[in-house]
Enzyme design. Structure first.
Site, mmCIF file in Angstrom:
data_model
loop_
_atom_site.group_PDB
_atom_site.id
_atom_site.type_symbol
_atom_site.label_atom_id
_atom_site.label_comp_id
_atom_site.label_asym_id
_atom_site.label_seq_id
_atom_site.Cartn_x
_atom_site.Cartn_y
_atom_site.Cartn_z
ATOM 1 N N ILE A 116 21.890 19.444 31.361
ATOM 2 C CA ILE A 116 22.510 20.690 30.916
ATOM 3 C C ILE A 116 21.654 21.892 31.297
ATOM 4 C CG2 ILE A 116 23.141 22.008 28.853
ATOM 5 C CD1 ILE A 116 24.041 19.360 27.579
ATOM 6 N N ARG A 119 8.482 20.704 30.978
ATOM 7 C CA ARG A 119 7.212 19.989 30.864
ATOM 8 C C ARG A 119 6.708 19.443 32.194
ATOM 9 N NH1 ARG A 119 7.556 15.385 26.771
ATOM 10 N NH2 ARG A 119 9.618 15.124 27.714
ATOM 11 N N ASN A 171 17.233 25.267 25.582
ATOM 12 C CA ASN A 171 17.932 24.023 25.898
ATOM 13 C C ASN A 171 17.055 22.792 25.725
ATOM 14 O OD1 ASN A 171 19.985 22.255 27.448
ATOM 15 N ND2 ASN A 171 18.112 22.090 28.669
ATOM 16 N N TYR A 230 17.468 13.538 14.469
ATOM 17 C CA TYR A 230 18.033 14.434 15.487
ATOM 18 C C TYR A 230 19.081 15.357 14.869
ATOM 19 C CZ TYR A 230 20.711 15.790 19.655
ATOM 20 O OH TYR A 230 21.377 16.498 20.629
ATOM 21 N N ASP A 280 5.259 22.832 27.151
ATOM 22 C CA ASP A 280 5.890 22.019 26.116
ATOM 23 C C ASP A 280 6.245 22.947 24.968
ATOM 24 O OD1 ASP A 280 6.637 20.279 24.136
ATOM 25 O OD2 ASP A 280 4.825 19.058 24.194
ATOM 26 N N VAL A 281 7.536 23.166 24.739
ATOM 27 C CA VAL A 281 7.956 24.151 23.742
ATOM 28 C C VAL A 281 7.587 23.728 22.324
ATOM 29 C CG1 VAL A 281 9.824 25.066 25.169
ATOM 30 C CG2 VAL A 281 10.301 23.196 23.560
ATOM 31 N N LYS A 316 19.072 19.484 14.624
ATOM 32 C CA LYS A 316 20.121 20.327 15.200
ATOM 33 C C LYS A 316 20.848 21.128 14.122
ATOM 34 C CE LYS A 316 19.615 19.362 19.578
ATOM 35 N NZ LYS A 316 19.146 20.393 20.536
#
Length: 261
Positions: free
Chosen positions: A22, A42, A93, A158, A66-67, A162
């Protein structure tokens, strides 16, 4: 030379997790709309390959980061500031998905899902916002998931992350609503990406089903009976970044074929 008639001409967009799936589709779509891109991820190799594929001048730079690491994000923005590249469009994203029954969800899995999916979005939003406030204009689009709208079994960590992204989106959208900045989330259903193919492989390995049966388990959630394509998610993201979506703020837009939430 950039086409000044394109909706995002003259805008600088940063896409996290841009190397594949994506994220790569979003980068291509924003470039088509005239944006100049910073590709962040990354691993340098897929970012550099995508940069070479984009139209000449569309990619300003590639940043390896790396966020989930707040200090790494701060260093990335320092690099941008030294170059004079204010981020006007931020697309969060970058993300990971992992599954486990709730009783086998380890502390490590829980923290990893929060670190990448939720904390990573927060770190980048916090870094980008001062420049947007100073300019009086900005677009933030967070790629969440239908898991953040309804939840699914076996992905509690997860889904929680989100859901957090959607809450963060709505809260910041209210804070900046009168400042020329919009903050929205796009929530894809199951999408045809490397990540999903890995998930199908995991189902095959864990259950012994064939790949077709495992794939059907994912497509059954979509009333259209298919997987969402990355380009469809990218179209929604790109629209939210254009002037035409100036009144869209604090929304979580499902790209899922009509999946019931």
């Amino acid at each position: 030379m950039a086409n000044s008639s394109l909706p995002l001409a003259g805008r600088h967009a940063l896409v996290t997790g841009a190397g594949r799936g994506i994220g790569a589709a979003i980068a291509r779509r924003l470039a088509d709309e005239g944006a100049t891109l910073t590709l962040l991820g990354r691993h340098p190799e897929p970012l550099e390959a995508l940069a070479a594929e984009l139209p000449p001048g569309a990619c300003a730079q590639v940043l390896v980061c790396d966020v989930a690491d707040a200090q790494a994000v701060a260093r990335a923005w320092q690099t941008l500031e030294r170059r004079g590249d204010a981020v006007q469009i931020l697309v969060n994203n970058a993300g990971q998905a992992a599954s486990a029954p709730f009783t086998r969800t380890s502390d490590e899995l829980w923290q990893r899902m929060l670190a990448v999916n939720l904390n990573g979005s927060f770190h980048c939003m916090r870094a980008a916002l001062p420049g947007m406030l100073a300019a009086g204009w900005g677009r933030i689009v967070n790629v969440a998931s239908t898991a953040g709208q309804r939840g699914y079994a076996y992905v509690a960590a997860y889904a929680a992350a989100k859901h957090g992204v959607i809450g963060l989106t709505r809260s910041l959208a209210l804070e900046v609503a009168a400042k020329g900045i919009t903050v929205n989330a796009v929530c894809p259903g199951f999408t045809e990406t490397d990540l999903l193919r890995d998930s199908i492989g995991n189902v095959v390995a864990a259950t012994g089903r064939d790949a077709g049966a495992a794939r059907a388990e994912f497509t059954r959630h979509n009333p259209q009976g298919r997987l969402v394509q990355p380009e469809e998610v990218a179209d929604a993201v790109a629209w939210l970044c254009t002037p035409a979506a100036g009144s869209i703020n604090g929304q979580s837009i499902s790209v899922s074929g009509g999946e019931v939430m």
